[in-house]
Design a protein around this motif. Structure first.
Motif, PDB file in Angstrom:
ATOM      1  N   ALA A 180       2.542  -1.012  10.657  1.00 50.42           N
ATOM      2  CA  ALA A 180       2.320  -0.917   9.638  1.00 50.42           C
ATOM      3  C   ALA A 180       3.588  -1.770   8.570  1.00 50.42           C
ATOM      4  O   ALA A 180       2.995  -3.575   8.290  1.00 50.42           O
ATOM      5  CB  ALA A 180       2.158   0.020   8.888  1.00 50.42           C
ATOM      6  N   VAL A 206       3.357  -5.203  11.456  1.00 47.00           N
ATOM      7  CA  VAL A 206       2.489  -6.055  10.956  1.00 47.00           C
ATOM      8  C   VAL A 206       2.099  -6.480   9.737  1.00 47.00           C
ATOM      9  O   VAL A 206       1.760  -7.286   9.019  1.00 47.00           O
ATOM     10  CB  VAL A 206       1.370  -5.274  11.769  1.00 47.00           C
ATOM     11  CG1 VAL A 206      -0.298  -6.563  12.115  1.00 47.00           C
ATOM     12  CG2 VAL A 206       1.664  -5.373  13.489  1.00 47.00           C
ATOM     13  N   SER A 207       1.647  -5.583   8.713  1.00 43.93           N
ATOM     14  CA  SER A 207       0.785  -5.845   7.806  1.00 43.93           C
ATOM     15  C   SER A 207       2.217  -5.868   6.606  1.00 43.93           C
ATOM     16  O   SER A 207       1.566  -6.896   6.021  1.00 43.93           O
ATOM     17  CB  SER A 207       0.370  -4.272   7.332  1.00 43.93           C
ATOM     18  OG  SER A 207       0.526  -4.320   5.671  1.00 43.93           O
ATOM     19  N   THR A 208       3.095  -5.210   6.708  1.00 42.95           N
ATOM     20  CA  THR A 208       4.313  -5.895   5.401  1.00 42.95           C
ATOM     21  C   THR A 208       4.684  -7.126   6.067  1.00 42.95           C
ATOM     22  O   THR A 208       4.729  -7.626   5.492  1.00 42.95           O
ATOM     23  CB  THR A 208       5.497  -4.341   5.456  1.00 42.95           C
ATOM     24  OG1 THR A 208       3.955  -3.104   5.468  1.00 42.95           O
ATOM     25  CG2 THR A 208       5.642  -4.382   3.916  1.00 42.95           C
ATOM     26  N   THR A 209       5.712  -6.759   7.119  1.00 47.44           N
ATOM     27  CA  THR A 209       6.403  -7.786   7.572  1.00 47.44           C
ATOM     28  C   THR A 209       5.756  -9.658   7.260  1.00 47.44           C
ATOM     29  O   THR A 209       5.952 -10.303   6.695  1.00 47.44           O
ATOM     30  CB  THR A 209       7.482  -7.292   8.832  1.00 47.44           C
ATOM     31  OG1 THR A 209       8.520  -6.520   8.298  1.00 47.44           O
ATOM     32  CG2 THR A 209       8.387  -8.388   8.774  1.00 47.44           C
ATOM     33  N   GLY A 264       2.577  -9.957   6.258  1.00 48.89           N
ATOM     34  CA  GLY A 264       1.442 -11.034   6.007  1.00 48.89           C
ATOM     35  C   GLY A 264       2.426 -10.584   4.677  1.00 48.89           C
ATOM     36  O   GLY A 264       2.516 -12.059   4.058  1.00 48.89           O
ATOM     37  N   TRP A 265       3.344 -10.165   4.164  1.00 50.60           N
ATOM     38  CA  TRP A 265       4.288 -10.467   2.914  1.00 50.60           C
ATOM     39  C   TRP A 265       5.310 -11.895   3.343  1.00 50.60           C
ATOM     40  O   TRP A 265       5.738 -12.754   2.189  1.00 50.60           O
ATOM     41  CB  TRP A 265       4.810  -9.433   2.402  1.00 50.60           C
ATOM     42  CG  TRP A 265       4.548  -8.017   1.655  1.00 50.60           C
ATOM     43  CD1 TRP A 265       3.884  -7.255   1.852  1.00 50.60           C
ATOM     44  CD2 TRP A 265       4.187  -9.022   0.097  1.00 50.60           C
ATOM     45  NE1 TRP A 265       2.572  -6.668   0.636  1.00 50.60           N
ATOM     46  CE2 TRP A 265       2.861  -7.603  -0.352  1.00 50.60           C
ATOM     47  CE3 TRP A 265       4.233  -9.838  -0.779  1.00 50.60           C
ATOM     48  CZ2 TRP A 265       2.413  -7.595  -1.212  1.00 50.60           C
ATOM     49  CZ3 TRP A 265       3.495  -9.480  -2.086  1.00 50.60           C
ATOM     50  CH2 TRP A 265       2.542  -8.911  -2.373  1.00 50.60           C
ATOM     51  N   GLN A 292      -6.780  -7.663  -2.811  1.00 49.37           N
ATOM     52  CA  GLN A 292      -6.448  -7.524  -1.505  1.00 49.37           C
ATOM     53  C   GLN A 292      -7.211  -5.957  -1.391  1.00 49.37           C
ATOM     54  O   GLN A 292      -8.258  -5.389  -0.791  1.00 49.37           O
ATOM     55  CB  GLN A 292      -4.447  -7.016  -0.967  1.00 49.37           C
ATOM     56  CG  GLN A 292      -4.685  -7.814  -0.479  1.00 49.37           C
ATOM     57  CD  GLN A 292      -2.867  -7.821  -0.169  1.00 49.37           C
ATOM     58  OE1 GLN A 292      -1.820  -7.520  -1.389  1.00 49.37           O
ATOM     59  NE2 GLN A 292      -2.061  -8.504   0.733  1.00 49.37           N
ATOM     60  N   ALA A 337     -10.964  -4.874   1.021  1.00 52.49           N
ATOM     61  CA  ALA A 337     -10.545  -3.628   1.112  1.00 52.49           C
ATOM     62  C   ALA A 337     -11.811  -2.770   1.367  1.00 52.49           C
ATOM     63  O   ALA A 337     -12.179  -2.098   2.691  1.00 52.49           O
ATOM     64  CB  ALA A 337      -8.743  -3.050   1.126  1.00 52.49           C
ATOM     65  N   TRP A 388     -15.477  -4.117   2.683  1.00 52.73           N
ATOM     66  CA  TRP A 388     -14.760  -4.629   4.328  1.00 52.73           C
ATOM     67  C   TRP A 388     -15.302  -2.397   4.585  1.00 52.73           C
ATOM     68  O   TRP A 388     -15.557  -2.870   5.218  1.00 52.73           O
ATOM     69  CB  TRP A 388     -14.054  -5.172   4.845  1.00 52.73           C
ATOM     70  CG  TRP A 388     -13.630  -6.036   5.403  1.00 52.73           C
ATOM     71  CD1 TRP A 388     -14.718  -7.547   4.350  1.00 52.73           C
ATOM     72  CD2 TRP A 388     -12.160  -6.707   4.515  1.00 52.73           C
ATOM     73  NE1 TRP A 388     -13.696  -8.716   3.960  1.00 52.73           N
ATOM     74  CE2 TRP A 388     -12.434  -8.170   4.091  1.00 52.73           C
ATOM     75  CE3 TRP A 388     -11.249  -6.427   4.049  1.00 52.73           C
ATOM     76  CZ2 TRP A 388     -11.428  -9.010   3.332  1.00 52.73           C
ATOM     77  CZ3 TRP A 388     -10.327  -7.588   4.127  1.00 52.73           C
ATOM     78  CH2 TRP A 388     -10.233  -9.004   3.654  1.00 52.73           C
ATOM     79  N   ASP A 389     -14.700  -1.698   3.709  1.00 55.48           N
ATOM     80  CA  ASP A 389     -14.871  -0.174   4.137  1.00 55.48           C
ATOM     81  C   ASP A 389     -16.410   0.266   4.335  1.00 55.48           C
ATOM     82  O   ASP A 389     -17.296   0.569   5.119  1.00 55.48           O
ATOM     83  CB  ASP A 389     -14.265   0.659   3.300  1.00 55.48           C
ATOM     84  CG  ASP A 389     -14.324   2.076   3.534  1.00 55.48           C
ATOM     85  OD1 ASP A 389     -14.524   1.877   4.427  1.00 55.48           O
ATOM     86  OD2 ASP A 389     -13.330   2.416   3.059  1.00 55.48           O
TER      87      ASP A 389
END
Length: 137
Positions: free
Chosen positions: A68, A71-74, A76-77, A99, A103, A106-107
């Motif tokens: 996380a 992929v998501s944090t590094t 994405g941000w 965001q 989310a 989509w859930d």
């Protein structure tokens, strides 16, 4: 934390990113480092007060956190922080509100999350507010 406190801290976070990205001496990576260190210090102060812990219980949890984080944090941000240079902070804040909202959508759509009428109303209200806030003549 109450919603107003969350909004204040999130607004401060967006403004910190925007200010750091407008500084020509900082690159996107160093700006994200500053934001990450500042966020870590705040969490280090707040976590003991809430009774929570930084303890990672097992290897699977550690790998999930690393995944996380990378992929998501590094990634994405890094994309967000480079794009925030070219748009106003208010528009960036509104777009970033999409965001968690999307989310949830989509859930509901893809994972068949059971959803009540009040939740649907809340999402419509949030999406409407984001649209109204971003609409300019």
């Amino acid at each position: 934390m109450n919603p107003r406190g969350t909004a204040v801290f999130y607004s401060g976070y967006i403004m910190l990113i925007k200010a750091s990205m407008n500084n020509p001496a900082l690159s996107g990576v160093s700006a994200m480092l500053v934001v990450s260190v500042a966020s870590t210090m705040v969490l280090a102060l707040v976590t003991p007060l809430t009774g929570a812990s930084f303890f990672i219980p097992d290897t699977g949890s550690l790998l999930a956190l690393i995944g996380a984080g990378v992929v998501s944090t590094t990634i994405g941000w890094s994309l967000i922080s480079s794009a925030i240079q070219t748009i106003p902070a208010t528009l960036a804040g509104l777009v970033l509100l999409l965001q968690p909202t999307l989310a949830f959508v989509w859930d509901v759509l893809f994972l068949n999350r059971p959803t009540g009428l009040h939740e649907v109303f809340g999402i419509v209200l949030i999406l409407s507010a984001i649209y109204i806030g971003s609409y300019r003549k």
